[in-house]
Scaffold this motif. Structure first.
Motif, PDB file in Angstrom:
ATOM      1  N   VAL A 130       7.872   6.425 -11.225  1.00 33.84           N
ATOM      2  CA  VAL A 130       6.860   5.597 -11.037  1.00 33.84           C
ATOM      3  C   VAL A 130       7.411   3.576 -11.072  1.00 33.84           C
ATOM      4  CG1 VAL A 130       5.371   4.483 -12.139  1.00 33.84           C
ATOM      5  CG2 VAL A 130       5.598   6.374 -11.633  1.00 33.84           C
ATOM      6  N   LEU A 131       9.071   3.467 -11.983  1.00 35.75           N
ATOM      7  CA  LEU A 131       8.979   2.383 -11.981  1.00 35.75           C
ATOM      8  C   LEU A 131       9.241   2.030 -10.696  1.00 35.75           C
ATOM      9  CD1 LEU A 131      11.213   3.163 -15.752  1.00 35.75           C
ATOM     10  CD2 LEU A 131       9.177   1.211 -14.853  1.00 35.75           C
ATOM     11  N   VAL A 132      10.267   2.615  -9.520  1.00 32.41           N
ATOM     12  CA  VAL A 132      10.365   1.928  -8.576  1.00 32.41           C
ATOM     13  C   VAL A 132       9.478   1.396  -8.052  1.00 32.41           C
ATOM     14  CG1 VAL A 132      11.564   2.631  -6.118  1.00 32.41           C
ATOM     15  CG2 VAL A 132      12.791   3.472  -8.805  1.00 32.41           C
ATOM     16  N   CYS A 133       8.328   2.489  -7.587  1.00 32.12           N
ATOM     17  CA  CYS A 133       7.293   1.994  -6.931  1.00 32.12           C
ATOM     18  C   CYS A 133       6.377   0.484  -6.999  1.00 32.12           C
ATOM     19  CB  CYS A 133       6.307   3.266  -7.416  1.00 32.12           C
ATOM     20  SG  CYS A 133       6.372   4.354  -6.113  1.00 32.12           S
ATOM     21  N   ILE A 134       6.692   0.470  -8.538  1.00 29.61           N
ATOM     22  CA  ILE A 134       6.500  -1.088  -9.585  1.00 29.61           C
ATOM     23  C   ILE A 134       6.881  -1.807  -8.995  1.00 29.61           C
ATOM     24  CG2 ILE A 134       5.918  -1.670 -11.424  1.00 29.61           C
ATOM     25  CD1 ILE A 134       5.580   0.831 -13.061  1.00 29.61           C
ATOM     26  N   ALA A 135       8.801  -1.592  -9.117  1.00 29.53           N
ATOM     27  CA  ALA A 135       9.444  -2.840  -8.545  1.00 29.53           C
ATOM     28  C   ALA A 135       8.521  -3.270  -7.155  1.00 29.53           C
ATOM     29  CB  ALA A 135      10.527  -2.174  -8.278  1.00 29.53           C
ATOM     30  N   VAL A 136       8.555  -1.876  -6.469  1.00 28.19           N
ATOM     31  CA  VAL A 136       8.417  -2.444  -5.024  1.00 28.19           C
ATOM     32  C   VAL A 136       7.144  -3.039  -4.709  1.00 28.19           C
ATOM     33  CG1 VAL A 136       8.012  -0.910  -2.636  1.00 28.19           C
ATOM     34  CG2 VAL A 136       9.305  -1.044  -3.648  1.00 28.19           C
TER      35      VAL A 136
ATOM     36  N   ARG B  55      -1.906  -6.814  -7.686  1.00 29.08           N
ATOM     37  CA  ARG B  55      -1.054  -6.533  -8.344  1.00 29.08           C
ATOM     38  C   ARG B  55      -0.202  -6.093  -9.445  1.00 29.08           C
ATOM     39  NH1 ARG B  55       3.385 -10.507  -6.637  1.00 29.08           N
ATOM     40  NH2 ARG B  55       3.540  -9.932  -4.954  1.00 29.08           N
ATOM     41  N   ALA B  56      -1.493  -6.882 -10.284  1.00 30.33           N
ATOM     42  CA  ALA B  56      -1.645  -6.446 -11.723  1.00 30.33           C
ATOM     43  C   ALA B  56      -1.753  -4.820 -12.119  1.00 30.33           C
ATOM     44  CB  ALA B  56      -2.122  -7.123 -12.319  1.00 30.33           C
ATOM     45  N   SER B  57      -2.690  -4.755 -11.280  1.00 27.44           N
ATOM     46  CA  SER B  57      -3.347  -3.209 -10.930  1.00 27.44           C
ATOM     47  C   SER B  57      -1.770  -1.713 -10.971  1.00 27.44           C
ATOM     48  CB  SER B  57      -4.513  -2.559 -10.043  1.00 27.44           C
ATOM     49  OG  SER B  57      -3.647  -3.125  -8.974  1.00 27.44           O
ATOM     50  N   GLN B  58      -1.130  -2.201 -10.286  1.00 25.82           N
ATOM     51  CA  GLN B  58       0.228  -1.237  -9.728  1.00 25.82           C
ATOM     52  C   GLN B  58       1.180  -1.271 -11.424  1.00 25.82           C
ATOM     53  OE1 GLN B  58      -0.498   0.324  -7.547  1.00 25.82           O
ATOM     54  NE2 GLN B  58      -2.174  -1.007  -6.939  1.00 25.82           N
ATOM     55  N   LEU B  59       0.407  -2.074 -12.376  1.00 26.85           N
ATOM     56  CA  LEU B  59       1.852  -1.888 -13.819  1.00 26.85           C
ATOM     57  C   LEU B  59       1.152  -0.633 -14.047  1.00 26.85           C
ATOM     58  CD1 LEU B  59       1.692  -5.171 -14.827  1.00 26.85           C
ATOM     59  CD2 LEU B  59       3.965  -4.296 -13.879  1.00 26.85           C
TER      60      LEU B  59
ATOM     61  N   TRP C  72       0.350  -0.776   0.093  1.00 25.66           N
ATOM     62  CA  TRP C  72      -0.104   0.351  -0.215  1.00 25.66           C
ATOM     63  C   TRP C  72       1.222   1.185   0.060  1.00 25.66           C
ATOM     64  CZ3 TRP C  72      -4.818   0.173  -1.739  1.00 25.66           C
ATOM     65  CH2 TRP C  72      -5.446  -1.117  -1.646  1.00 25.66           C
ATOM     66  N   ALA C  73       2.453   1.490   0.840  1.00 24.44           N
ATOM     67  CA  ALA C  73       3.216   2.489   0.537  1.00 24.44           C
ATOM     68  C   ALA C  73       2.954   2.844  -0.620  1.00 24.44           C
ATOM     69  CB  ALA C  73       4.070   2.062   2.033  1.00 24.44           C
ATOM     70  N   ALA C  74       3.611   1.711  -1.554  1.00 20.82           N
ATOM     71  CA  ALA C  74       4.385   1.789  -2.367  1.00 20.82           C
ATOM     72  C   ALA C  74       3.312   2.600  -3.135  1.00 20.82           C
ATOM     73  CB  ALA C  74       5.259   1.140  -3.139  1.00 20.82           C
ATOM     74  N   ALA C  75       2.100   1.368  -3.627  1.00 20.66           N
ATOM     75  CA  ALA C  75       1.311   1.754  -4.599  1.00 20.66           C
ATOM     76  C   ALA C  75       0.835   3.649  -4.091  1.00 20.66           C
ATOM     77  CB  ALA C  75      -0.381   0.993  -4.558  1.00 20.66           C
ATOM     78  N   VAL C  76       0.604   3.742  -2.812  1.00 21.31           N
ATOM     79  CA  VAL C  76       0.471   5.512  -3.002  1.00 21.31           C
ATOM     80  C   VAL C  76       1.329   6.814  -3.226  1.00 21.31           C
ATOM     81  CG1 VAL C  76      -0.294   6.998  -0.304  1.00 21.31           C
ATOM     82  CG2 VAL C  76      -0.864   4.740  -0.638  1.00 21.31           C
TER      83      VAL C  76
END
Length: 316
Positions: A304-310, A269-273, A153-157
């Motif tokens: 954004v790519l860092v957040c996706i990786a997390v 998880r897919a939605s974060q892509l 959630w932290a990475a998504a936000v």
């Protein structure tokens, strides 16, 4: 262990002179995760071209006509596949979920975003779409009972904040008249994605979107007839190309691979892509629409790519 014994124990491998059980379930799980991530990524790429394709389509059609005609064409494509493969009708228990997919993904999101693009720029519309992953994850948690971790959630936000801040900076921080349409599109699309992801675990993803399109066909046929009768049509090569893409590329192919990907790795998880979708849309806007991309884009892309990786590594 003899060669004969090895042949009768396919789940063992030799490692430094000893034998250990091969982690076949883990290998299968990793393969499924990679495949699901690839499929969902292809869906995001297709979706990132939706706004530029819509802008092109509006060169020839009015907003109501464009949405209705694209849905009719996509339904014809899906129906042809369903008939050719002799796919049986979905079970009665699936029709309610298909109705949610149809209302949110086939009708609601295309209509609301097309109306928004009448007054909003592509880059401004992308800011709200950047919030779609977080919205989808929230819907998924409520609908399926999934409980992503705090790190997730932290990475998504954080990713949503990066996308929001970048795109608002690009648009000068002003809210457009189409924001109400865009926020409405967020809600209905997240509901459709979540329900479609759930159904894709019980039937092939292309059948989920295929039956949703067919379910809407009577409504979209009527809408196309009314729209084409009352809205002016000026056929151009660019307008037709935009129509073909949003019908076959975004609506059918994009949703097909997207739902398959969600079935493999989960909706949250897919939605974060999709955090990458607004930035991809900005790239296409420069290449296809001639819009200017500021030097801040690479910094936002890295964030954004860092957040996706997390989010991809976080436990669900």
């Amino acid at each position: 262990m003899t060669a004969q014994n090895s042949a009768t124990h396919p789940r063992t491998i030799a490692v430094a002179g000893s034998h250990r059980p091969a982690p076949i379930p883990r290998i299968v799980a990793r393969t499924a995760t990679r495949r699901g991530t690839l499929l969902a990524g292809l869906g995001v790429t297709a979706f990132s071209l939706t706004f530029p394709g819509t802008v092109w389509g509006l060169d020839s059609f009015g907003p109501w006509s464009l949405v209705a005609v694209r849905s009719v064409l996509a339904a014809a494509l899906a129906g042809a596949f369903l008939l050719a493969l002799r796919v049986p009708l979905p079970a009665r228990a699936h029709w309610a979920g298909l109705a949610v997919v149809a209302a949110g993904v086939v009708v609601g999101f295309p209509m609301l975003t097309t109306l928004a693009l009448q007054t909003s720029t592509t880059s401004h519309a992308a800011v709200v779409v950047g919030l779609l992953p977080l919205t989808t994850a929230a819907f998924s948690a409520v609908r399926t009972g999934a409980r992503p971790s705090r790190t997730f959630w932290a990475a998504a936000v954080a990713g949503a904040v990066v996308v929001l801040g970048f795109t608002l900076r690009e648009s000068g921080g002003a809210l457009s008249a189409g924001d109400a349409y865009l926020f409405g599109a967020l809600v209905v699309c997240a509901a459709g994605y979540t329900e479609g992801g759930r159904l894709a675990r019980e039937m092939p993803g292309w059948q989920v979107i295929g039956w949703a399109l067919v379910l809407c066909l009577p409504l979209t046929l009527a809408g196309a007839a009314v729209g084409l009768a009352y809205e002016p049509v000026h056929l151009t090569a660019k307008g037709l190309a935009g129509l073909v893409w949003v019908a076959a590329g975004s609506t059918f192919f994009g949703l097909y691979v997207w739902y398959r990907g969600m079935a493999e790795i989960g909706a949250a998880r897919a939605s974060q892509l999709q955090l990458a979708q607004p930035l991809l849309t900005l790239v296409w806007s420069v290449a296809l629409l001639g819009e200017h991309l500021s030097p801040a884009a690479p910094l936002a892309a890295v964030g954004v790519l860092v957040c996706i990786a997390v989010t991809q590594r976080a436990r669900t």
